[in-house]
Design an enzyme around this catalytic site. Structure first.
Site, PDB file in Angstrom:
ATOM      1  N   LYS A 224     -23.772 -12.960  43.024  1.00 34.73           N
ATOM      2  CA  LYS A 224     -24.074 -12.011  44.090  1.00 34.73           C
ATOM      3  C   LYS A 224     -24.902 -12.686  45.178  1.00 34.73           C
ATOM      4  CE  LYS A 224     -26.246  -7.419  44.693  1.00 34.73           C
ATOM      5  NZ  LYS A 224     -27.049  -6.380  44.001  1.00 34.73           N
ATOM      6  N   SER A 300     -24.892  -2.025  44.203  1.00 34.39           N
ATOM      7  CA  SER A 300     -24.672  -2.952  45.299  1.00 34.39           C
ATOM      8  C   SER A 300     -24.007  -4.267  44.887  1.00 34.39           C
ATOM      9  CB  SER A 300     -26.003  -3.265  45.991  1.00 34.39           C
ATOM     10  OG  SER A 300     -26.910  -3.879  45.082  1.00 34.39           O
ATOM     11  N   GLY A 322     -31.120  -0.153  40.954  1.00 30.43           N
ATOM     12  CA  GLY A 322     -30.907   1.282  40.808  1.00 30.43           C
ATOM     13  C   GLY A 322     -29.525   1.531  40.239  1.00 30.43           C
ATOM     14  N   SER A 324     -27.344  -1.052  40.051  1.00 32.49           N
ATOM     15  CA  SER A 324     -26.463  -1.855  40.895  1.00 32.49           C
ATOM     16  C   SER A 324     -25.566  -2.842  40.163  1.00 32.49           C
ATOM     17  CB  SER A 324     -27.292  -2.628  41.929  1.00 32.49           C
ATOM     18  OG  SER A 324     -27.876  -1.741  42.840  1.00 32.49           O
TER      19      SER A 324
END
Length: 620
Positions: A224, A300, A322, A324
């Protein structure tokens, strides 16, 4: 004089109105049993779904000095943050960082690994724990489709049927293919073909000499774009952050994977600065779900979930602040593992939030996640939480299973779409019948208050951590959805953050009591499956807090309380979209969660081939 008195009286009335907060009973006095009359509050989000010109206008209004503050105050009040958090009365002291002392687990058939072992040694010991330490994980005849695993790559390389260089060339061609055509998949923000081919060449030579560094040698792993990873800049999904925060070295997690010979294939797309759950990035494209290109991946860690689902990598790294990691894993039909707070090194990761974010793993199987987890875990010189890390525990998956107690809060568990609830119910029932596991009915109070407290926490921490960069970059370079988010993030005050930390302590007490009578907590991973991407959001990002609340409602405890959690694919909805089942464990119980996830996989629930899939190891 009269005017002054009237103004003071009016001010007192306003403050009294402002401070209409909920008064919470002492956590110790609340019944957590199945017959508790404690009310369950569903998320009731008051915010519009916006994109295009409307989100631009909304952002500009929120950024206006006076009217913006008034509108933000109204939105915060309407969404119950004032009543449940800001002006609430809580008796518990604040808990600012969710660090957990180690308590030895009673789980049997576990291998302990010391911190003095190298990453390749830890990977080797993880492989020894698998059901089949020599062969790759066997393809079940009951399943029409399964993704290639880490051991499939290692065995293919060792046999000479295929080389890392061949895989690298395929990877590059497949990524090019994914970016061509009418709909771009937008998997990556950055990848360097020459660097990938160079890594593959070195790995190929090691296999020719019979000296691979580990089973991860030559295995493509994506990262990521929230991790520092040379030779790439770390953008965090923005266009300007890397200009003021330079990437000087690999994050520890990345360097440990490199030590094992892993082929790092690039930086995956992400929701800008991790502030949303859709994966729609106005700068680098909306990351598309391999099961339906018209729908979101979730975020995300959107690109990391998508590349695993699409077969480009068996493993990818994400960050879970959260949900993600677990959210996109569930929407894309792959495994997502979030360890205990502090378990995996966080240095070299963008400092977006301090107390809720953790490095996580997205993988084709839980065995792949365990191998990667073993490679990355362990203490570093940067550990600063004040609690010594316990030894790494890995489950012996080739050993007998033992009965497990699963805590379930029915009102919460059932608060999801019909298809998700049905799929998750079926699997929980199969676990009890197949393995003799037991469900324990419980009540978990104040779940919606926990979600809001987490929002105040992550908002405040992200706003603070990014403020020094915004002074140099400027918010004007952000997407419009990010601008809306940061306008809201900067509106919270110290007393609200303090109350949120009191709620953290309160919730940890509840979860500790429940995990004293059960081994794990079981929930759906998300409340809804992947929703459609709207064209008007592609260039601006989107605002959709209603779907956002539905997607994260089960994920918050893992972040806010620092508890380990894992999501496993458990079927599909009526539209063929993946659904996931989540297990939340006690601190440092990753080994148990891995065993549980492996048991779910062993049920042979079936896996559908995605609409977009690239066969990296096909015979050609």
């Amino acid at each position: 004089m009269e005017r002054v008195k009237e103004r003071e009286k009016g001010s007192c009335l306003i403050m009294e109105f402002f401070r209409q907060g909920h008064v919470y009973d002492d956590a110790e006095d609340i019944d957590l049993g199945p017959k508790s009359d404690y009310p369950y509050i569903e998320p009731d989000v008051k915010a519009p779904q916006l994109g295009g010109m409307l989100i631009k206008a909304f952002a500009l209004v929120l950024e206006a000095p006076i009217i913006g503050a008034m509108l933000l105050y109204l939105l915060v009040k309407l969404n119950k943050i004032h009543r449940l958090i800001s002006f609430a009365e809580l008796k518990e002291p604040p808990l600012f960082v969710p660090v957990h002392p180690y308590e030895e687990n009673a789980e049997a058939n576990v291998k302990f690994i010391g911190h003095d072992s190298s990453s390749p040694e830890r990977v080797g010991q993880a492989v020894d724990c698998l059901q089949s330490p020599v062969d790759s994980i066997k393809k079940s005849p009951n399943l029409s489709f399964q993704r290639w695993t880490v051991l499939d790559y290692a065995n293919a390389y060792s046999s000479g049927k295929i080389t890392p260089s061949m895989v690298a060339e395929r990877f590059v061609n497949f990524v090019r293919e994914s970016e061509s055509g009418e709909i771009r998949m937008s998997f990556f923000i950055n990848y360097d073909e020459n660097d990938i081919l160079s890594q593959a060449k070195e790995s190929t030579l090691r296999y020719k000499r019979g000296e691979p560094l580990s089973v991860l040698d030559g295995v493509p792993i994506a990262v990521k774009d929230e991790f520092d990873c040379l030779p790439y800049p770390t953008t965090g999904g923005t266009t300007g952050l890397h200009n003021v925060r330079k990437c000087k070295r690999d994050a520890t997690c990345v360097s440990r994977l490199r030590d094992c010979g892993a082929m790092i294939v690039g930086k995956t797309n992400m929701h800008e600065l991790g502030i949303g759950i859709s994966g729609i990035n106005p700068h680098y494209g909306a990351c598309r779900n391999p099961y339906d290109r018209s729908r979101i991946t979730g975020g995300s860690s959107s690109g990391s979930a998508a590349v695993v689902a699409a077969g480009l990598c068996p493993v990818a790294l994400g960050v879970d602040g959260g949900g993600s990691v677990r959210l996109p894993a569930a929407l894309c039909g792959v495994v997502g593992l979030k360890p205990t707070f502090g378990r995996t090194p966080h240095d070299g990761v963008l400092p977006l939030n301090y107390t809720v974010g953790m490095v996580g793993i997205l993988a084709a199987t839980i065995e792949d996640a365990m191998i990667c987890y073993a490679a990355m875990s362990g203490s570093t010189s940067c550990d600063h939480h004040g609690v010594p890390l316990p030894k790494i525990e890995l489950p012996l998956l080739n050993s007998c299973n033992h009965p497990i107690k699963m805590a379930r809060y029915h009102k919460w568990f059932d608060d999801c779409s019909d298809d998700i609830r049905t799929n998750c119910d079926v699997v929980v029932t199969k676990l009890t019948k197949t393995y003799g596991w037991e469900t324990v009915d419980v009540t978990i109070p104040d779940i919606e208050a926990m979600r809001l407290a987490h929002y105040v926490t992550i908002a405040s921490e992200t706003s603070h951590s990014m403020s020094k960069y915004f002074k140099k970059v400027g918010k004007g370079e952000l997407g419009w959805d990010a601008r809306v988010a940061f306008a809201a993030y900067s509106s919270f005050h110290s007393h609200e953050y303090l109350n949120a930390q009191k709620m953290r302590n309160r919730q940890l007490q509840f979860h500790q009591k429940i995990l004293n009578v059960a081994d794990i907590i079981v929930t759906p991973t998300v409340g809804v499956t992947a929703y459609s991407i709207h064209d008007n959001c592609l260039k601006t990002g989107e605002l959709d807090y209603v779907n956002g609340a539905a997607l994260v409602k089960y994920l918050i405890a893992g972040n806010f309380l620092g508890l380990p959690a894992v999501t496993v694919p458990v079927g599909y909805d009526r539209h063929g979209l993946p659904t996931g089942l989540q297990f939340i464990g006690k601190p440092w119980s990753e080994s148990l969660l891995i065993r549980v996830a492996s048991s779910v996989q062993a049920l042979g629930l079936g896996c559908k081939k995605p609409e977009v899939f690239y066969d990296m190891l096909a015979d050609k």
